[in-house]
Design an enzyme around this catalytic site. Structure first.
Site, PDB file in Angstrom:
ATOM      1  N   TYR A  63      47.400  44.134  45.469  1.00  0.00           N
ATOM      2  CA  TYR A  63      46.032  43.986  45.445  1.00  0.00           C
ATOM      3  C   TYR A  63      45.450  42.937  44.114  1.00  0.00           C
ATOM      4  O   TYR A  63      45.992  42.816  43.100  1.00  0.00           O
ATOM      5  CB  TYR A  63      45.649  45.192  44.916  1.00  0.00           C
ATOM      6  N   ASP A  67      49.065  37.673  38.552  1.00  0.00           N
ATOM      7  CA  ASP A  67      48.060  38.410  38.497  1.00  0.00           C
ATOM      8  C   ASP A  67      48.286  39.780  37.470  1.00  0.00           C
ATOM      9  O   ASP A  67      48.909  40.596  37.859  1.00  0.00           O
ATOM     10  CB  ASP A  67      47.526  38.896  39.931  1.00  0.00           C
ATOM     11  N   LYS A  90      40.988  44.971  33.353  1.00  0.00           N
ATOM     12  CA  LYS A  90      41.417  46.203  32.881  1.00  0.00           C
ATOM     13  C   LYS A  90      41.569  46.367  31.452  1.00  0.00           C
ATOM     14  O   LYS A  90      40.529  46.284  30.492  1.00  0.00           O
ATOM     15  CB  LYS A  90      42.773  46.782  33.722  1.00  0.00           C
TER      16      LYS A  90
HETATM   17  C1  LIG Z   1      42.396  46.476  39.694  1.00  0.00           C
HETATM   18  C2  LIG Z   1      43.098  45.208  40.034  1.00  0.00           C
HETATM   19  C3  LIG Z   1      42.108  44.007  40.235  1.00  0.00           C
HETATM   20  C4  LIG Z   1      40.918  43.845  40.532  1.00  0.00           C
HETATM   21  O1  LIG Z   1      40.320  44.254  39.466  1.00  0.00           O
HETATM   22  P1  LIG Z   1      38.682  44.921  39.188  1.00  0.00           P
HETATM   23  O2  LIG Z   1      38.459  44.660  37.933  1.00  0.00           O
HETATM   24  O3  LIG Z   1      38.733  46.122  39.968  1.00  0.00           O
HETATM   25  O4  LIG Z   1      37.812  43.922  40.144  1.00  0.00           O
HETATM   26  C5  LIG Z   1      42.993  42.845  40.737  1.00  0.00           C
HETATM   27  N1  LIG Z   1      44.462  42.621  40.601  1.00  0.00           N
HETATM   28  C6  LIG Z   1      45.090  43.596  40.193  1.00  0.00           C
HETATM   29  C7  LIG Z   1      46.590  43.547  40.178  1.00  0.00           C
HETATM   30  C8  LIG Z   1      44.502  44.898  39.965  1.00  0.00           C
HETATM   31  O5  LIG Z   1      45.234  45.965  39.630  1.00  0.00           O
END
Ligand SMILES: *Cc1c(COP(=O)(O)O)cnc(C)c1O
Length: 422
Positions: free
Chosen positions: A142, A237, A265
């Site tokens: 994701y 990411d 996060k």
């Molecule tokens: C949570 C997440 C996102 C998106 O972050 P948001 O602050 O919810 O937009 C992108 N990449 C990874 C790996 C994530 O876990």
């Protein structure tokens, strides 16, 4: 009707599904969500006064636990000086210095407001820098909910049973190529089929949005080599893994340097923050230095920076913080695995550092397809059992358990005892 149920009824009238992010709904476990009134350390209290030991931690940010006093103090201090100016402020400089001086792969960084925005912007920078359009992502990873990334996108969409989102024109995903996690030859084939067209490969260096899926030995290194060979960029990411596996994230843990990194996060300490950064020559493409446009009214705002900085400084300056957290977590996940083994319930307990996942399947989980072999009905029963024992897990088979430094031995022991009673 409980207070949470009453709130949910009200919420459903005015908010789609009653929640502001689909992962918060308890649909896949057939329950209605608890509304949280507050939290302290590893504990949450809901609107009915029930207490829980929390293993979501706001989906990652709360690595120090809820309402950490230093973080709260920093926010209060910043708040007194005004919430936002839309102008350059000192804390942004301190944040950028802290990141760039700590992470070898990052020479320059830009703050944004979410992980979604960080990824969207990093991809734009990668495309601008390479002059190419195509992006390789992995099934089950994701990367936020921008159009181009909503293809085989992991937990949220997996749990809702939506393979690809409606409302995303084919044109928006036509340049998104997907490969299976841990399958280097699949990526190699994509490079061969799309010569000089792939701008970047983006990956969660530990898959953490299809449950926890570890990169096989040599997989990340292989991606690094493939990207170098084909002059494509490698984007890690690290929205979940950053400042979690260690202060230098997965890139430090596995000793692989990406060209660009995205954060979210943990970096905000509980405030809405994201960041993307990397090699100077790439980041110099970003406006106002270069032709890649990216902006944000509230980006780098004082409150978010204060919370994030306070948390990152604590993480950096607490001796052995990660060593202790990872040891505690290893021990906990090991014991949890043994409990299921003893009971003869086939599970895969994938874990690394303070991230873990119990997959209800007898097959090793190494990618999206194997994660999907999990028995989600069994998970729903496990979830309900744990919740009634006061253990707050993510309401989906395809999410993680997040351990924080605020989880005490007693918290973890209670959790193991609850699992033992399942
Ligand atoms: C949570 C997440 C996102 C998106 O972050 P948001 O602050 O919810 O937009 C992108 N990449 C990874 C790996 C994530 O876990």
């Amino acid at each position: 009707m409980s207070n949470s149920e009453a709130l949910f009824e009200r919420a459903k009238q005015y908010i789609p599904g009653g929640v502001n992010s689909p992962v918060r709904a308890f649909r896949s476990v057939g329950m209605s969500p608890r509304f949280i009134a507050g939290g302290r350390g590893a504990h949450l209290v809901d609107e009915d006064g029930a207490e829980y030991i929390d293993f979501i931690g706001s989906w990652g940010p709360m690595i120090l636990g809820h309402a950490e006093p230093h973080v709260l103090d920093a926010v209060k201090e910043a708040m007194e000086q005004g919430l936002s100016f839309g102008a350059a402020t000192k804390r942004e400089v301190e944040m950028a210095e802290l990141i760039c001086e700590s992470i070898p792969g990052i020479d320059m960084v830009r703050m944004v407001n979410s992980g979604t925005e960080a990824v969207m912007s990093a991809i734009r920078a990668a495309r601008g820098f390479t002059g190419r359009n195509k992006i390789v992502k992995f099934e089950g990873c994701y990367h936020g909910h921008t159009d181009a990334m909503l293809s085989k996108a992991g937990s949220g969409v997996m749990t809702q049973g939506i393979s690809d989102s409606a409302g995303v024109p084919a044109g928006c995903t036509q340049d998104t190529l997907t490969a299976a996690y841990n399958d280097l030859s699949g990526v190699e084939a994509l490079f061969e089929a799309n010569p000089k067209e792939i701008a970047a490969v983006i990956i969660e260096p530990v898959g953490a949005n299809m449950g926890v899926v570890l990169p096989k030995e040599g997989f990340l290194k292989g991606l690094r080599e493939l990207c170098d060979r084909h002059q494509a960029l490698l984007i890690f990411d690290e929205v979940i893994t950053g400042f979690r596996l260690g202060f230098t994230g997965a890139q430090g843990y596995f000793n692989i340097q990406p060209d660009l990194t995205t954060y979210g996060k943990i970096i905000g300490g509980g405030m809405p923050v994201g960041a993307y950064g990397g090699r100077r020559d790439i980041m110099e493409m970003v406006a106002p230095l270069g032709p890649v446009y990216q902006a944000g009214t509230l980006s780098g705002n004082p409150i978010a920076m204060a919370a994030g900085l306070a948390q990152l400084k604590l993480l950096k300056e607490t001796p052995d913080f990660y060593q202790k957290l990872n040891e505690t977590s290893d021990h906990f996940f090991g014991e949890l695995g043994e409990i299921f083994e003893k009971k003869g319930i086939p599970v895969q307990l994938n874990h690394i550092g303070s991230l873990g996942c119990v997959f209800f399947t007898d097959q090793p989980v190494t990618d999206y397809a194997s994660a999907k072999t999990s028995d989600t009905e069994q998970f729903a029963k496990y979830f309900a059992h744990m919740l009634s024992a006061g253990i707050y897990l993510a309401p989906s088979q395809f999410e993680d358990m997040f351990i924080s430094s605020a989880h005490t031995e007693e918290d973890l022991e209670k959790t193991l005892e609850a699992a033992d009673r399942f």
